[in-house]
Design an enzyme around this catalytic site. Sequence first.
Site, PDB file in Angstrom:
ATOM      1  N   ASP A   1       0.854  -1.187   0.000  1.00 49.11           N
ATOM      2  CA  ASP A   1       0.000   0.000   0.000  1.00 49.11           C
ATOM      3  C   ASP A   1       0.891   1.240   0.000  1.00 49.11           C
ATOM      4  OD1 ASP A   1      -2.051   1.820   0.314  1.00 49.11           O
ATOM      5  OD2 ASP A   1      -2.228   1.504   2.488  1.00 49.11           O
TER       6      ASP A   1
ATOM      7  N   ASP B   1      -4.446   3.641   2.812  1.00 53.06           N
ATOM      8  CA  ASP B   1      -5.860   3.244   2.922  1.00 53.06           C
ATOM      9  C   ASP B   1      -6.013   1.764   3.281  1.00 53.06           C
ATOM     10  OD1 ASP B   1      -5.196   1.994   0.569  1.00 53.06           O
ATOM     11  OD2 ASP B   1      -6.841   2.823  -0.617  1.00 53.06           O
TER      12      ASP B   1
ATOM     13  N   ASP C   1      -1.645  -1.102  -3.805  1.00 58.41           N
ATOM     14  CA  ASP C   1      -1.943  -0.315  -5.002  1.00 58.41           C
ATOM     15  C   ASP C   1      -0.785  -0.335  -5.990  1.00 58.41           C
ATOM     16  OD1 ASP C   1      -0.139   1.521  -3.827  1.00 58.41           O
ATOM     17  OD2 ASP C   1      -1.792   2.419  -2.678  1.00 58.41           O
TER      18      ASP C   1
ATOM     19  N   ASP D   1      -4.144 -10.018 -15.931  1.00 59.92           N
ATOM     20  CA  ASP D   1      -5.151 -11.050 -15.761  1.00 59.92           C
ATOM     21  C   ASP D   1      -6.312 -10.695 -16.687  1.00 59.92           C
ATOM     22  OD1 ASP D   1      -6.656 -13.187 -14.517  1.00 59.92           O
ATOM     23  OD2 ASP D   1      -5.446 -12.827 -12.728  1.00 59.92           O
TER      24      ASP D   1
ATOM     25  N   ASP E   1      -8.327 -16.114 -17.065  1.00 58.22           N
ATOM     26  CA  ASP E   1      -9.116 -16.676 -15.968  1.00 58.22           C
ATOM     27  C   ASP E   1     -10.133 -17.710 -16.468  1.00 58.22           C
ATOM     28  OD1 ASP E   1      -9.746 -16.240 -13.032  1.00 58.22           O
ATOM     29  OD2 ASP E   1     -11.735 -15.877 -13.869  1.00 58.22           O
TER      30      ASP E   1
ATOM     31  N   GLU F   1      -5.860 -20.334 -17.334  1.00 58.64           N
ATOM     32  CA  GLU F   1      -6.218 -21.015 -16.088  1.00 58.64           C
ATOM     33  C   GLU F   1      -7.305 -22.019 -16.447  1.00 58.64           C
ATOM     34  OE1 GLU F   1      -8.055 -20.532 -11.644  1.00 58.64           O
ATOM     35  OE2 GLU F   1      -9.011 -19.714 -13.430  1.00 58.64           O
TER      36      GLU F   1
ATOM     37  N   HIS G   1      -3.358 -17.249  -5.525  1.00 60.15           N
ATOM     38  CA  HIS G   1      -4.269 -16.540  -4.615  1.00 60.15           C
ATOM     39  C   HIS G   1      -5.528 -17.341  -4.301  1.00 60.15           C
ATOM     40  CE1 HIS G   1      -5.716 -16.130  -8.617  1.00 60.15           C
ATOM     41  NE2 HIS G   1      -6.861 -15.643  -8.175  1.00 60.15           N
ATOM     42  N   ASP G   2      -5.659 -18.536  -4.863  1.00 56.11           N
ATOM     43  CA  ASP G   2      -6.855 -19.354  -4.633  1.00 56.11           C
ATOM     44  C   ASP G   2      -6.587 -20.543  -3.714  1.00 56.11           C
ATOM     45  OD1 ASP G   2      -8.468 -17.838  -6.329  1.00 56.11           O
ATOM     46  OD2 ASP G   2      -7.989 -19.057  -8.082  1.00 56.11           O
TER      47      ASP G   2
HETATM   48  O1  ISL Z   1     -10.457 -21.636  -5.826  1.00 54.70           O
HETATM   49  C1  ISL Z   1     -11.351 -22.233  -6.344  1.00 54.70           C
HETATM   50  C2  ISL Z   1     -12.522 -22.661  -5.617  1.00 54.70           C
HETATM   51  O2  ISL Z   1     -12.116 -23.415  -4.512  1.00 54.70           O
HETATM   52  C3  ISL Z   1     -11.305 -22.573  -7.766  1.00 54.70           C
HETATM   53  O3  ISL Z   1     -12.373 -23.339  -8.163  1.00 54.70           O
HETATM   54  C4  ISL Z   1     -11.304 -21.259  -8.519  1.00 54.70           C
HETATM   55  O4  ISL Z   1     -12.501 -20.600  -8.300  1.00 54.70           O
HETATM   56  C5  ISL Z   1     -11.131 -21.539  -9.975  1.00 54.70           C
HETATM   57  O5  ISL Z   1      -9.837 -22.057 -10.116  1.00 54.70           O
HETATM   58  C6  ISL Z   1     -11.279 -20.263 -10.776  1.00 54.70           C
HETATM   59  O6  ISL Z   1     -10.443 -19.263 -10.301  1.00 54.70           O
HETATM   60  C7  ISL Z   1     -10.410 -18.038 -10.955  1.00 54.70           C
HETATM   61  O7  ISL Z   1     -11.682 -17.523 -11.252  1.00 54.70           O
HETATM   62  C8  ISL Z   1     -12.518 -17.156 -10.150  1.00 54.70           C
HETATM   63  C9  ISL Z   1     -11.786 -16.320  -9.113  1.00 54.70           C
HETATM   64  O8  ISL Z   1     -12.540 -16.252  -7.950  1.00 54.70           O
HETATM   65  C10 ISL Z   1     -10.427 -16.875  -8.791  1.00 54.70           C
HETATM   66  O9  ISL Z   1      -9.762 -16.030  -7.899  1.00 54.70           O
HETATM   67  C11 ISL Z   1      -9.696 -17.027 -10.075  1.00 54.70           C
HETATM   68  O10 ISL Z   1      -8.361 -17.420  -9.916  1.00 54.70           O
HETATM   69  C12 ISL Z   1     -13.657 -16.397 -10.720  1.00 54.70           C
HETATM   70  O11 ISL Z   1     -13.177 -15.350 -11.514  1.00 54.70           O
END
Ligand code: ISL
Length: 549
Positions: free
Chosen positions: A22, A26, A30, A99, A199, A257, A329-330
Amino acid sequence: DFERKWWKEAVIYQIYPRSFQDSDGDGIGDLKGICSRLDYLKDLGIDAIWLSPVYDSPNDDNGYDIRDYYAIMKEFGTMEDFDNLLEEVHKRGMKLIMDLVINHTSDEHEWFKKALEGSEKYKDYYHFADNKDGNPPNNWTSFFSGPAWNYYDKLDAWALHLFSKKQMDLNWENPDLRRDVIAMIKWWLDKGVDGFRLDVINYISKKEGLPDGNELIGQLMGYYGVEHYFYGPKLHDYLKEIKKEAFEPYNAFTVGETPGIGMEMSKLLTAAYRKELDMIFSFDHLETPGHSKFDDYLYDLNYYKEYMIDWMENYYKDNCWMSLFFENHDNPRMISKVNPDPAYRKALGKLLAMMQLTLKGTPFIYQGQEIGAVNRDFKSIDDLRDVESINLYNELKVSVGEEAAFKKVLCGSRDHSRTPMQWDASENAGFTTGTPWIGICGDYKNINVEAELKDEDSILNFYRKLIRLRKENEAFVYGDIKILDKKKKNVFTYIRSSKDSTFLIECNLCQYPVKRSTNKYKSKQLILSNYNDISDILRPYEANLYRIV
Ligand code: ISL
């Protein structure tokens, strides 16, 4: 022999902008903040940065719900800040990957708003279905709990959302929609961005008529309808179209992805001659068979080995190139999934680095991974921010109660990897001078970039050494890979070789000592190890890299 490409040689770093740095107090990361950390990334040896979405968004899913593809999220800064970031990245000889979320938009996107106002043109940009009997048009469920359909009173119609209620699926059958998306991609390429991470790109083509999902598959997977869109009938056509119209003329890099796709379909998406994608993210190595993300279990690295043997030996045969990653991040942090005992953090963090940077493929490092970040010690549901976690909690608590629901959510919560980057031991870990949007990990006083840089023996310095080795030795990039002792449990041993050098990598995949099997390689020189000396057995999570002389 592989065609040379910058993205095969690169080490790529994923930034989750909200949690990286940041600059204005805030509490939200960023673009200016990212800019101020570019020297750190360059110094680490990073060649390209993938930014999770920075477009204007109401943040129902932290930017994966885009309101305006042509604007920057105001919390992250301005378009000027973006242009400046791009320039600064390029100045340092790095590349910037955006992305691209084009399976869905936010319900606040102007296309969707016009659709709700009754525009026939824009209704056809989405999957709207007239209301027949008060029930959704099919039994599909959302990945973020509940049915995959919203009902809109004014239109007496339903609209499809595979993700949150505010992430509306686009109708790729519509050529106008495709034309608008392609124009948008070119607009960013004209600015000079170097590529995209696409994505859930394998979900864009849905089976005609959107039939009900199979009951058994639905029960097995926990989601209904997936078989009708995870590898839809026109997926290849759409990808070829975007490649030809947008990516190819700009020589832009793409990584798709693609959850649930498997090796054979991955080959059809990435084989160079097919002109679709450069690489994909396959996720099957992230959970061991029979487990899913929210299960309470420990990950056995023997499965990673098995998976990698398969891909190393079979994927490359067809002129495909693999992405290598443990985190994003997932997903929760990999160290915590394998062994949450802090006694092993350092050895294990280095072992993961060793495999990721010496197997064949392009490594993607997720922010914090390089300092050995571990899962957060969240105390209550109020500490969580992620829409997936919160929806799942609300769904589960009805049947199992609050405590059990929270426990389950914690096993797989995406928030574990979304807490702020830990830069130093000062208040808020150097991430912000304000109140962070999500709590900082309690361990930041010990685990932070500044401390890791100072400590010669740190995980961070291990990454730095490995990245340097990779850059200096082509064997790690284009070189052959040969796996040894495939059947031997708990050890992972392989050789990388090119014309001018040969390297031997030996790893202990478990927390117990195991017998080493590389004694037959007599003339070897130890280059890098996560232990200080060599003993006759391999110690917990030991990882050694030798040059064969
Ligand atoms: O993390 C998941 C659920 O447990 C995965 O199914 C994930 O949602 C999937 O890999 C898709 O991910 C991507 O699209 C999503 C978003 O929420 C994720 O952050 C992104 O990486 C929808 O845009």
